[in-house]
Design an enzyme around this catalytic site. Sequence first.
Site, short mmCIF file in Angstrom:
data_model
loop_
_atom_site.label_atom_id
_atom_site.label_comp_id
_atom_site.label_asym_id
_atom_site.label_seq_id
_atom_site.Cartn_x
_atom_site.Cartn_y
_atom_site.Cartn_z
N HIS A 17 21.77 41.83 50.10
CA HIS A 17 22.09 43.11 50.74
C HIS A 17 22.57 44.06 49.65
O HIS A 17 23.70 43.94 49.16
CB HIS A 17 23.20 42.93 51.79
CG HIS A 17 22.77 42.17 52.99
ND1 HIS A 17 21.83 42.65 53.88
CD2 HIS A 17 23.13 40.95 53.47
CE1 HIS A 17 21.64 41.76 54.86
NE2 HIS A 17 22.42 40.72 54.62
N ASP A 61 17.86 43.81 51.99
CA ASP A 61 17.69 45.22 52.36
C ASP A 61 18.49 46.05 51.37
O ASP A 61 19.34 45.53 50.65
CB ASP A 61 18.07 45.51 53.82
CG ASP A 61 19.47 45.11 54.23
OD1 ASP A 61 20.30 44.82 53.35
OD2 ASP A 61 19.74 45.09 55.45
N GLU A 75 18.03 37.77 53.00
CA GLU A 75 18.35 38.89 53.90
C GLU A 75 18.22 40.23 53.17
O GLU A 75 19.09 41.10 53.29
CB GLU A 75 19.79 38.75 54.43
CG GLU A 75 20.09 37.43 55.10
CD GLU A 75 21.47 37.35 55.74
OE1 GLU A 75 22.16 38.38 55.85
OE2 GLU A 75 21.85 36.24 56.14
N GLU A 107 28.26 32.24 54.27
CA GLU A 107 29.38 33.12 53.90
C GLU A 107 30.75 32.43 53.99
O GLU A 107 31.68 32.95 54.61
CB GLU A 107 29.37 34.39 54.77
CG GLU A 107 28.08 35.16 54.63
CD GLU A 107 27.95 36.33 55.61
OE1 GLU A 107 28.94 36.69 56.25
OE2 GLU A 107 26.84 36.86 55.73
N ASN A 125 24.15 29.79 52.25
CA ASN A 125 23.68 31.18 52.23
C ASN A 125 24.86 32.14 52.06
O ASN A 125 25.88 31.99 52.74
CB ASN A 125 22.98 31.45 53.58
CG ASN A 125 22.22 32.75 53.62
OD1 ASN A 125 21.46 33.06 52.69
ND2 ASN A 125 22.40 33.52 54.68
O1 G3I Z 1 23.85 42.10 72.27
C1 G3I Z 1 24.98 42.99 72.36
C2 G3I Z 1 24.78 43.99 73.42
O2 G3I Z 1 24.69 43.34 74.69
C3 G3I Z 1 25.94 44.99 73.41
O3 G3I Z 1 25.72 45.98 74.33
C4 G3I Z 1 26.08 45.59 72.01
C5 G3I Z 1 27.27 46.54 71.92
O4 G3I Z 1 27.87 46.50 70.66
O5 G3I Z 1 26.24 44.59 71.08
C6 G3I Z 1 25.17 43.68 71.04
O6 G3I Z 1 25.46 42.71 70.09
C7 G3I Z 1 25.34 43.10 68.74
C8 G3I Z 1 24.37 42.13 68.07
O7 G3I Z 1 24.31 42.41 66.69
C9 G3I Z 1 22.96 42.23 68.63
O8 G3I Z 1 22.44 43.50 68.41
C10 G3I Z 1 26.71 43.01 68.09
O9 G3I Z 1 27.57 43.99 68.63
C11 G3I Z 1 26.58 43.21 66.60
O10 G3I Z 1 27.83 42.96 65.98
C12 G3I Z 1 25.57 42.23 66.04
O11 G3I Z 1 25.43 42.49 64.65
C13 G3I Z 1 24.77 41.50 63.90
C14 G3I Z 1 25.70 41.03 62.79
O12 G3I Z 1 25.03 40.08 61.98
C15 G3I Z 1 26.95 40.39 63.35
O13 G3I Z 1 27.85 40.12 62.32
C16 G3I Z 1 23.53 42.11 63.28
O14 G3I Z 1 22.59 42.45 64.31
C17 G3I Z 1 22.89 41.13 62.29
O15 G3I Z 1 21.87 41.78 61.59
C18 G3I Z 1 23.95 40.66 61.31
O16 G3I Z 1 23.34 39.72 60.44
C19 G3I Z 1 24.16 39.21 59.38
C20 G3I Z 1 23.68 37.80 59.08
O17 G3I Z 1 23.69 37.02 60.26
C21 G3I Z 1 24.54 37.14 58.00
N1 G3I Z 1 24.59 37.97 56.82
C22 G3I Z 1 24.97 39.36 57.03
C23 G3I Z 1 24.05 40.00 58.07
C24 G3I Z 1 24.34 41.46 58.22
O18 G3I Z 1 25.65 41.66 58.72
#
Ligand code: G3I
Length: 397
Positions: free
Chosen positions: A258, A291, A289, A170, A216
């Site tokens: 997406h 969905d 990715e 990105e 990517n």
């Molecule tokens: O692990 C912490 C946890 O300890 C805490 O309590 C909680 C509270 O918000 O947050 C948790 O972390 C989260 C993490 O996912 C794990 O679940 C983050 O807040 C959250 O922002 C994070 O989101 C991830 C996101 O990338 C971040 O930008 C998504 O799971 C993940 O699916 C997403 O994946 C991205 C790809 O890497 C790149 N392309 C887009 C895609 C979707 O956004």
Amino acid sequence: MKLRRWTAVAAVAVATAAVLNTLPATASRPYDPTAQSLGALGQRHGLYIGTAVDMDALADPNNPKYRQLAASEFSSVTAENVMKWESLEPTRGNYNWAQADALVDFARRNGQRVRGHVLVWHNQVPGWLTSGVADGSITRTELRELLRRHITTVVSRYRGRIWQWDVVNEAVSDPWDTPPTLHYKGFWAQHLGPGYIADAFRWARAADPKALLFYNDYNIEAFGSGDPANDKTQFVYDMARRLLAEGVPIDGVGSQGHLGTQYPNYDTFQVTAALKRFSALGLATAFTEVDVRSRLTDGVLAGDAEEINPRLQASAANFSVLMKACLADRHCLSYTVWGFTDRHSWVPGTFKDPPQGMATLYDEQYRPKRAYQEIRSDLVFAGPPYVLPRATHRPRR
Ligand code: G3I
């Protein structure tokens, strides 16, 4: 086309048809493709079907179905979060490999390939790094060296065990960003300039000569106006072509996929055309990715079938467009979904106002949806002459 070329194409098609149609049937047990997993059906085409894995869900002893489906249904896995820099090096100099190792071990035990995600991204960078840059305690020269060391450390650790790495993720802006003219965006471009992209590929290649190295991004499923000022696919295409011309070891472009049922999206021919333009550069492609999210209206949340059914059908159609396009390009090596169940999907946590969800192949109770059946049928019914086995891609030196 010359006669000799036609003959060669026909010979490949016939040989392919012979392979695809060799059915593992016995008199007592007729071949039933509907009983096979996505991964097994993908193998008929040499295509890997993957999923992003939520490591907390995978480790949860009260969630055996998640583990069972992740192991049995897919031939490739990706870490949804645990290979990102903030997870691997939460405090400076202290790498925590436990969860990333657990995913790689899980894949090995289940005979799956691994897509590594992600080496360089502007999100989920450790706080110590961003605050060090912000307060001036990390200089530009040091930042570049930290990036080189991070890439080298991570890629070396998993050398030989990662099939495809998302090296840079990105890096390109969107038309709704400021300024709207497409440009290299985010933390890395801001602090190192766009040259970090070529550097990252070269450092990754030095650490693992055998992994396929990918750029990517999202919203690159089809070409638009063709003007790189506002057509993101064109911008990424021009970037990939330039990197190749400069001898940068980029092997593939990953299109995240997406999508949302509220958008117009693309038809199969448009998506196929985009993949084929990238692969005509000599690159592999992949959906990385996938969905398809939907707006969760009051009617949907109340269980109104008249609102739910069109969403399930539109979702199935969009999953299928990307699958058919991938099948149609021999250089499209893998089709990965970003989570496979609505029980564990990034969508509801990210799109809250208005709420969105229903983005994956299985519902929250792990019941396969129509989208799951449609992409299976794509895998079952596709064959020559338009769908041929995958081409071989070797890492570029
Ligand atoms: O692990 C912490 C946890 O300890 C805490 O309590 C909680 C509270 O918000 O947050 C948790 O972390 C989260 C993490 O996912 C794990 O679940 C983050 O807040 C959250 O922002 C994070 O989101 C991830 C996101 O990338 C971040 O930008 C998504 O799971 C993940 O699916 C997403 O994946 C991205 C790809 O890497 C790149 N392309 C887009 C895609 C979707 O956004």
